[in-house]
Design an enzyme around this catalytic site. Structure first.
Site, short mmCIF file in Angstrom:
data_model
loop_
_atom_site.label_atom_id
_atom_site.label_comp_id
_atom_site.label_asym_id
_atom_site.label_seq_id
_atom_site.Cartn_x
_atom_site.Cartn_y
_atom_site.Cartn_z
N ASP A 11 6.50 -4.53 -23.71
CA ASP A 11 5.44 -4.42 -24.21
C ASP A 11 4.34 -5.31 -23.28
OD1 ASP A 11 3.14 -3.60 -26.51
OD2 ASP A 11 3.17 -5.47 -26.05
N ASP A 13 0.39 -4.67 -23.81
CA ASP A 13 -1.20 -4.99 -24.28
C ASP A 13 -0.81 -6.15 -24.88
OD1 ASP A 13 -3.82 -5.72 -24.24
OD2 ASP A 13 -4.63 -3.91 -25.77
MG MG Z 1 1.52 -5.24 -28.02
#
Ligand code: MG
Length: 266
Positions: A11, A13
């Site tokens: 992932d 962010d």
């Molecule tokens: Mg995230």
């Protein structure tokens, strides 16, 4: 420990960066994966950016990456359409360049929904409707997508995140745009981003790994961990990103660490 994995779905962010700043140890973590023969894949629900824009953002954080290592919910949406409508079909969408490029690359005639062009002929032409995030979207743009969704009886939502966390609170996310279209059209979306297991399976197929050879790393139990668990992939939850109120029913990861820096250290 990294030896047991071939593929790491990372992932972005809250996991590798936060508010545009690199999370400490993230560049070294990605390099460590490469050194150990684990393919890093930048696995994001954000459908707005093109892969080359994601690479640019990663480079600004000191993380080396290539476009073909970026796997987005927009690409998963385009892939889902290839299984449902003929190549070359007109697909109307709201969203940004990342979604437009993914649809075009998959062989569709991508047509951004413009409320100013709202006519019956325009609405009839589309074989699919896709909703991706665009902060500049207007009521009438969403009206176009809603009318196409209503006519077809389905639409695609690139990701169902209801909110995006910000430093001082949150902003409405793509899931909130999807909720508008769902309410007005009366039809349910096909969601292609995390937590949908098909997004993980799309990545496994694309990068040639099995579920047991793959690890997913992310900060959101309701998207990253849930997606990994649904697809039978080992899950690592990092606490460097979003935080949620205590929820005893929250999906539990196979492993929880403070940040990516702590992974594979043992
Ligand atoms: Mg995230």
């Amino acid at each position: 420990m990294t030896r047991r994995f071939k593929l790491a779905l990372l992932d972005l962010d809250g996991t590798l960066w936060r508010d545009g700043h690199v999370i400490e140890g993230a560049p070294e973590f990605v390099e460590r994966l490469r050194h150990d023969g684990v393919q890093p894949v930048f696995f994001t629900n954000n459908s707005s950016r093109t892969p080359s824009e994601v690479v640019g953002a990663l480079l600004r954080c000191g993380i080396a990456a290539e476009s073909n290592e970026v796997c987005t919910s927009a690409q998963a949406a385009a892939h889902a359409l290839t299984e449902r409508i003929p190549a070359g079909s007109t697909v109307t969408f709201v969203g940004k360049t990342g979604l437009e490029e993914a649809l075009t690359d998959a062989g569709f005639a991508a047509k951004r929904a413009r409320g100013s062009e709202l006519t019956e002929a325009w609405v009839k032409e589309a074989k699919a409707a896709v909703v991706g995030m665009d902060p500049a979207v207007t009521y009438l743009d969403l009206a176009v997508v809603t009318r196409v969704a209503h006519r077809l009886g389905w639409f695609v939502l690139t990701n169902s995140d209801a909110r995006y966390p910000t430093e001082d609170g949150f902003l409405p996310g793509n899931g909130s745009l999807g909720a508008l279209v769902e309410t007005a059209s009366g039809v349910k979306p096909l969601v292609t981003g995390k937590p949908d297991r098909r997004f993980v399976e799309f990545a496994l197929e694309r990068y040639g790994a099995t579920a047991s050879e793959t690890v997913i790393v992310g900060d959101n139990p309701y998207t990253d961990v849930l997606a990994g668990a649904a697809a039978g992939v080992y899950t690592i939850h990092v606490r460097s990103g979003v935080s949620f109120p205590e929820d005893e029913n929250a999906p539990v990861a196979d492993e929880t660490v403070e940040s990516v820096e702590k992974i594979f250290r043992q």
